[in-house]
Structures are given as structure tokens and as C-alpha cells.
Design an enzyme around this catalytic site. Structure first.
Site, PDB file in Angstrom:
ATOM      1  N   HIS A 136       0.880  -1.171   0.000  1.00 15.76           N
ATOM      2  CA  HIS A 136       0.000   0.000   0.000  1.00 15.76           C
ATOM      3  C   HIS A 136       0.919   1.222   0.000  1.00 15.76           C
ATOM      4  O   HIS A 136       2.023   1.181   0.543  1.00 15.76           O
ATOM      5  CB  HIS A 136      -0.832  -0.042   1.290  1.00 15.76           C
ATOM      6  CG  HIS A 136      -1.912   0.977   1.395  1.00 15.76           C
ATOM      7  ND1 HIS A 136      -1.664   2.278   1.763  1.00 15.76           N
ATOM      8  CD2 HIS A 136      -3.247   0.880   1.206  1.00 15.76           C
ATOM      9  CE1 HIS A 136      -2.816   2.936   1.796  1.00 15.76           C
ATOM     10  NE2 HIS A 136      -3.793   2.120   1.464  1.00 15.76           N
ATOM     11  N   ASP A 213       2.972  -4.637   7.930  1.00 18.16           N
ATOM     12  CA  ASP A 213       1.753  -3.859   7.762  1.00 18.16           C
ATOM     13  C   ASP A 213       0.602  -4.864   7.869  1.00 18.16           C
ATOM     14  O   ASP A 213       0.328  -5.611   6.933  1.00 18.16           O
ATOM     15  CB  ASP A 213       1.777  -3.161   6.397  1.00 18.16           C
ATOM     16  CG  ASP A 213       0.450  -2.484   6.077  1.00 18.16           C
ATOM     17  OD1 ASP A 213      -0.496  -2.621   6.870  1.00 18.16           O
ATOM     18  OD2 ASP A 213       0.375  -1.822   5.026  1.00 18.16           O
ATOM     19  N   GLN A 216      -4.650  -5.610   6.735  1.00 14.60           N
ATOM     20  CA  GLN A 216      -5.631  -6.566   6.198  1.00 14.60           C
ATOM     21  C   GLN A 216      -5.500  -7.933   6.864  1.00 14.60           C
ATOM     22  O   GLN A 216      -6.318  -8.824   6.609  1.00 14.60           O
ATOM     23  CB  GLN A 216      -5.473  -6.711   4.674  1.00 14.60           C
ATOM     24  CG  GLN A 216      -5.641  -5.409   3.920  1.00 14.60           C
ATOM     25  CD  GLN A 216      -7.046  -4.825   4.039  1.00 14.60           C
ATOM     26  OE1 GLN A 216      -8.023  -5.532   4.312  1.00 14.60           O
ATOM     27  NE2 GLN A 216      -7.162  -3.516   3.857  1.00 14.60           N
ATOM     28  N   LYS A 239     -10.630  -0.945  10.157  1.00 12.18           N
ATOM     29  CA  LYS A 239     -10.737  -2.106   9.268  1.00 12.18           C
ATOM     30  C   LYS A 239     -10.969  -3.376  10.080  1.00 12.18           C
ATOM     31  O   LYS A 239     -11.106  -4.461   9.538  1.00 12.18           O
ATOM     32  CB  LYS A 239      -9.452  -2.271   8.456  1.00 12.18           C
ATOM     33  CG  LYS A 239      -9.208  -1.132   7.475  1.00 12.18           C
ATOM     34  CD  LYS A 239      -7.922  -1.352   6.718  1.00 12.18           C
ATOM     35  CE  LYS A 239      -7.411  -0.115   6.048  1.00 12.18           C
ATOM     36  NZ  LYS A 239      -8.148   0.267   4.844  1.00 12.18           N
ATOM     37  N   CYS A 377      -4.732   2.359  -3.703  1.00 14.31           N
ATOM     38  CA  CYS A 377      -3.491   2.897  -3.107  1.00 14.31           C
ATOM     39  C   CYS A 377      -2.328   1.940  -3.305  1.00 14.31           C
ATOM     40  O   CYS A 377      -1.465   1.795  -2.432  1.00 14.31           O
ATOM     41  CB  CYS A 377      -3.662   3.212  -1.622  1.00 14.31           C
ATOM     42  SG  CYS A 377      -4.885   4.466  -1.300  1.00 14.31           S
TER      43      CYS A 377
HETATM   44  N1  PMP Z   1      -1.864  -0.772   4.548  1.00 19.58           N
HETATM   45  C1  PMP Z   1      -2.829  -1.529   4.007  1.00 19.58           C
HETATM   46  C2  PMP Z   1      -2.483  -2.910   3.546  1.00 19.58           C
HETATM   47  C3  PMP Z   1      -4.113  -1.027   3.874  1.00 19.58           C
HETATM   48  O1  PMP Z   1      -5.071  -1.788   3.347  1.00 19.58           O
HETATM   49  C4  PMP Z   1      -4.383   0.295   4.294  1.00 19.58           C
HETATM   50  C5  PMP Z   1      -5.753   0.909   4.112  1.00 19.58           C
HETATM   51  N2  PMP Z   1      -6.323   0.658   2.871  1.00 19.58           N
HETATM   52  C6  PMP Z   1      -3.352   1.031   4.885  1.00 19.58           C
HETATM   53  C7  PMP Z   1      -2.103   0.473   4.990  1.00 19.58           C
HETATM   54  C8  PMP Z   1      -3.590   2.406   5.414  1.00 19.58           C
HETATM   55  O2  PMP Z   1      -4.519   2.360   6.452  1.00 19.58           O
HETATM   56  P1  PMP Z   1      -5.115   3.697   7.093  1.00 19.58           P
HETATM   57  O3  PMP Z   1      -5.620   4.514   5.945  1.00 19.58           O
HETATM   58  O4  PMP Z   1      -6.225   3.204   7.978  1.00 19.58           O
HETATM   59  O5  PMP Z   1      -4.020   4.337   7.851  1.00 19.58           O
END
Ligand code: PMP
Length: 420
Positions: A136, A213, A216, A239, A377
């Protein structure tokens, strides 16, 4: 009202009754343009169970006060609830100590904290930081910025055409120059579950710290940070069936202790003068200002809720959903699934010949279906597959086989409309 301690095991822990689970999520009763909501955008944000919503209401109706600083009843109660949330999350993530649980705004802030604080203190010109091709943007850009500042180099682990990490290539990237590895546990765009234990083991052979990270992973997999042996782990509450604006940065004490503060201000200091400031111990050194008190409490409640349903029940059910959805979606004429890894969470990205993902998503909305469209993203990952955007179905344990079947009917209808 339900407090964390009052949440008992879900009545259907053993058999996993999705109907009774759905009753815990009030929003799932919503009608969109007169049609029952089919919420398939769980990777962007999850829905919240009544237990979490009630806990937030209880906080505001009975406990709201600023924490740590008050000597009166309400402040003590709010402080206890906030610190109790930390204790609960420490236990549920199996961190070795409560000092290792830092409340942050979300995964993005957690990664920025580590890249900024650890990176600024430890990186120098010529050093290397490794990320993967399926990150991401939140796990690319903070590292890119700190590498630029320090003259360090960002190295990228390649992936194969199924969307799986190339472990051999990763191992060949590791060297004395490598100073940090930061990889996604589970891809938000294509659902791949990465072999993170092997990634960590290989890095540790060089004494290199690893950040996972876990955005998910946390909603779908059992998280045991000691078993993973990761050095840092981040995820976002929103999430994981909890509130927005709260997340966790887990870090091994030996690293967090040695890192300088990230943000500064009230609550993270011991002593301030105009000449010198000393800082509090962990975890407070990294929690400047008034935190998201009710967010932390709500997040712990969400984790307790999921634990009560049973992580293994959730995993088994979600794997059935994934198999069904994959088979049904793959059968749609002209459709190509992007990301076909062997180990996946229930996330299915796809493109359809002659139909733009944005058009598909917009028309699906009129059918009551919420899916995400775009690059999720993960622009470098999209480039790998030669697409600029996909439609993404991301499921949670409250979704059903019936919803999948109805979704596929709606999908075929909108594709026909776009092509007509
Ligand atoms: N890493 C991953 C794998 C994500 O799916 C996301 C959110 N789509 C993020 C980082 C960023 O998360 P946040 O916007 O809640 O900080």
C-alpha cells in the site's frame, strides 16, 4: 449497555451462525435505493457491531473526561478504561508487555512513526530498506521520504504473475547494507497472504528488524506478534470492526525504547524547561497530546468481539466464501481476476474487458452493492498487472453466499448495460 467485561462468548461460537452475527451489525439492515445493502468494501473499512457502538455510547454517557491528568472520579474512570484497552490488546495480540502497545491514528501513522523515528536515528547514506511490490502507498512513501533524506536506497521484492512474493529474490536482496524490511502481511488489493514468518526469519539472520503492515491481516487472521517474531506490527481499528482514527503500533520494547519521540507535546514528557525536556517511559513517549480515548476503548471491544466469535471459525467460514466467490466471479464472461495467489483472504480484484471498473462500481451502487474501484493505493502493484484500476470485492465474516450470488447477478446486469 455492554462493557468489554460483559461481552460473553457469542451464542454460536461452535457452529458459526452468520444470521445471528449479522444481527450484531445494525448497518447491514440498510436499504440502498430500496435494495438490501450488499457491503463488499470491507478492506476499505469494516462495519461495526452493536457491542462496539454501545461501548462508545457508554463512554460518552458515563465516562468521558480527559485521561491521566485528572484527580477526579470521571478522569480516573476514563484513564482506567483507556489503559484497560491497552492491556486487553496486549493480551489479544500476545505482546510481551503493555509498553509495546502504542495507540496511533492508524496504520499510516504507525508506519510514519517508525520510518521517521527509527529511520532518522538509524539510516545513513548507502543503507538499504526493503519493501515489496505489493505494498500500500502507506508502506512505500514514508520509506521513500526517509531514504531520500538520508541518502538510503529503497529495494523492492518482486512478485510473480499470481501476485505472490518471490522469496528467493527477497533473500538475494538481503545483505549487510540492508537496515530495515517493511512488508505487507496481506495485500489489500489482491488478498495475497504473504509468508511473513519466512521473511522475518531471513531478515533476522542479518539482525535486520521487520515491520509488518497488518492492516488486512488483523480483521482475518489470528495475530500473535511473539509467534510471528515481527519487530513492529501496525494496523487500523476501522478495518478491524472498531472505530475510525485509532490504530495500533506494536513494537518490541528494545526497539521502541531506543527510538526518539515522533511527535511531542503534552502527556509524553517528564519535565519541561526552556532549556531541556525529558520524556516519559514507554508507551507514553509515543503518545503526545490527548489521545483518541474512546477509539482505543472501542478497538479493544472490537477485538474482544472477534475473539469471542473465534478466529478459527472466522477463517474457516471466510475461506468457504472465498472459494465460492472466486468460482462464481471467474465464470463471468470477459472477466479476469487479478491476483490468484494460493493463500488469500476473501479479496477478489478483477477487470472486465470493455467495461471500466469505475462504471461497474457506479452502476453496482444502484443495485445496492458497495465495491471499491480504482488502484486501491497500490499503483506499483497495478503496474505489475498492466492495469490502472480494478473492481475489488472484499468480504468479511458477516457476508453470505446469498449475497455473493446476488452480487454476481447484479454484476452481469451492469456489464451488459455498459456494453450495450
Ligand atoms: N496498509 C494496508 C495494507 C491497507 O489496506 C491500508 C488501508 N487501505 C493502509 C495500509 C492504510 O490504512 P489507514 O488509511 O487506515 O491508515
Amino acid at each position: 449497555m455492554t462493557s468489554p467485561s460483559q461481552i460473553s462468548a457469542h451464542p454460536d461460537t461452535k457452529s458459526f451462525d452468520v444470521r445471528s452475527i449479522r444481527e450484531d451489525f445494525p448497518i447491514l439492515q440498510t436499504k440502498i435505493y430500496g435494495k438490501p445493502l450488499i457491503y463488499f468494501d470491507n478492506a476499505a473499512t469494516s462495519q461495526k457491531p452493536r457491542q462496539v457502538i454501545d461501548r462508545l455510547v457508554q463512554y460518552y454517557e458515563h465516562e468521558n473526561a480527559n485521561i491521566h491528568r485528572g484527580v477526579y472520579y470521571l478522569s480516573e474512570r476514563a484513564s482506567e478504561a483507556y489503559e484497560g484497552a491497552r492491556d486487553s490488546l496486549q493480551k489479544l495480540l500476545n505482546a510481551a508487555g503493555r509498553n509495546e502497545i502504542i495507540f496511533v491514528r492508524g496504520a499510516t501513522e504507525g508506519i510514519n512513526l517508525v520510518a521517521s523515528s527509527w529511520g532518522r536515528a538509524n539510516l545513513k547514506a548507502g543503507d538499504e530498506v526493503i519493501v515489496s511490490h505489493m505494498e500500500h502507498h502507506a508502506n512505500i512513501v514514508p520509506w521513500q521520504l526517509i531514504c531520500e533524506e538520508k541518502g538510503a536506497i529503497l529495494k523492492v521484492i518482486p512478485i510473480n504473475d499470481k501476485g505472490e512474493m518471490n522469496l528467493e529474490a527477497y533473500k538475494s536482496l538481503l545483505s549487510e547494507k540492508t537496515k530495515f524490511v517493511s512488508v505487507v502481511y496481506v495485500s489489500n488489493s489482491i488478498g495475497t497472504i504473504n509468508p511473513v514468518k519466512e521473511v522475518i526469519e531471513a531478515a533476522h539472520a542479518y539482525n535486520i528488524p521487520v515491520l509488518l503492515d497488518g492492516c488486512q491481516a488483523a480483521p482475518h487472521l489470528e495475530i500473535d506478534v511473539q509467534d510471528l517474531d515481527c519487530d513492529f506490527f501496525v494496523f487500523s481499528g476501522h478495518k478491524t470492526f472498531g472505530p475510525t482514527g485509532i490504530g495500533i503500533l506494536y513494537g518490541k520494547e528494545k526497539y521502541l525504547d531506543a527510538m526518539p519521540p515522533y511527535q511531542s507535546g503534552g502527556d509524553m514528557i517528564k519535565q519541561v524547561s526552556f532549556w531541556r525536556t525529558t520524556f516519559k517511559e514507554l508507551p507514553y513517549k509515543f503518545e503526545a497530546g490527548t489521545p483518541h480515548i474512546e477509539g482505543a476503548i472501542g478497538l479493544a471491544t472490537a477485538f474482544e468481539y472477534v475473539t469471542n466469535i473465534g478466529r478459527s471459525n472466522i477463517h474457516a467460514y471466510e475461506q468457504k466464501l472465498l472459494a465460492h466467490a472466486t468460482q462464481k466471479i471467474a465464470a463471468v464472461d470477459g472477466l479476469r481476476i487479478i491476483g490468484t495467489a494460493k493463500n488469500k483472504i476473501p479479496v477478489i480484484s478483477f477487470v472486465v474487458e470493455g467495461a471500466h471498473p469505475l462504471d461497474i462500481g457506479t452502476l453496482l451502487d444502484f443495485e445496492g452493492v458497495a465495491v471499491r474501484t480504482g488502484n486501491h493505493c497500490t499503483q506499483p502493484l497495478m503496474d505489475c498487472f498492466g492495469v490502472s484500476a480494478t473492481c475489488r470485492v472484499s468480504l468479511a465474516f458477516y457476508n453470505t453466499v446469498k449475497e455473493i450470488d446476488e452480487f454476481v447477478i447484479a454484476l452481469e446486469k451492469v456489464i451488459k448495460k455498459i456494453k450495450s
